[in-house]
Design an enzyme around this catalytic site. Structure first.
Site: not given
Length: 217
Positions: A165, A173, A168-170
């Site tokens: 997760l 961004g 995925g966040h990176i």
């Protein structure tokens, strides 16, 4: 910094909490991976020798949990699902292609970010509970061995899930240009705010600026 054409998106204390959590999570994740995959045991040395790594890992894990709970309190009201999130899902292909041909009525965080938020909060809670259960120095002796083994499995799976997760966040961004800069400086351009979070800009940013402009100086 000239903020005339910029919008404050993330306050300093929120950014400090976020980046401190990132640093701690980086250390915890690498040490955890080193134990889950023996061929990557060298990653554990980010925390020093194996004995030191096993000592620091749970304490850093608790630190990550506490910081995430602080962020949860600060951001939870922006991550509640609303009816307009359906519009984001209907245009998911355009979003993934980074196309914004029409307003999607997105608040401070879009539906994908909200799913990520709740996924991270759920997994970090599971990691805390399972981590305490397998913490030999303090709590593991209070649980039967089969329970400890199940907790260890849950801890490993939740840890890998949380890492995915975060990756995925990176990716999100990096994909949405300006996002990382906004989390570093706290500011985003007005064009960025209108394009990616139009409802937030119209309902929160503009009224706040209008109210501020009317105050006597």
């Amino acid at each position: 910094m000239d903020t005339k054409n910029l919008v404050l998106r993330t306050k300093f204390m929120d950014r400090l909490c976020h980046w401190t959590m990132v640093a701690c999570f980086f250390l915890v994740a690498l040490s955890g991976i080193s134990w889950f995959f023996p061929s990557l045991n060298w990653l554990g040395y980010v925390l020093g020798p194996p004995q030191m790594a096993r000592l620091l890992h749970p304490f850093l894990g608790i630190t990550v949990f506490v910081l995430l709970m602080c962020m949860c309190v600060c951001f939870v009201h922006h991550n509640l699902f609303v009816r307009t999130d359906i519009t984001w899902f209907r245009h998911i292909v355009d979003v993934l292609m980074n196309k914004h041909g029409e307003k999607l009525q997105i608040g401070k965080y879009n539906a994908g970010q909200k799913i990520l938020f709740w996924g991270i909060m759920s997994l970090i809670s599971l990691l805390l509970v399972s981590g305490l259960m397998i913490w030999r120095a303090y709590f593991a002796m209070y649980f039967p061995i089969p329970v400890v083994r199940l907790a260890l499995l849950a801890h490993s799976v939740a840890g890998l899930g949380l890492i995915l997760l975060v990756l995925g966040h990176i990716y999100m961004g990096i994909w949405v240009r300006g996002s990382i800069g906004g989390m570093v400086t706290g500011y985003v351009s007005r064009a960025w705010a209108r394009q990616h979070h139009d409802r937030w800009y119209e309902e929160e940013v503009l009224p706040a600026e209008t109210s501020s402009a009317k105050r006597p100086h």
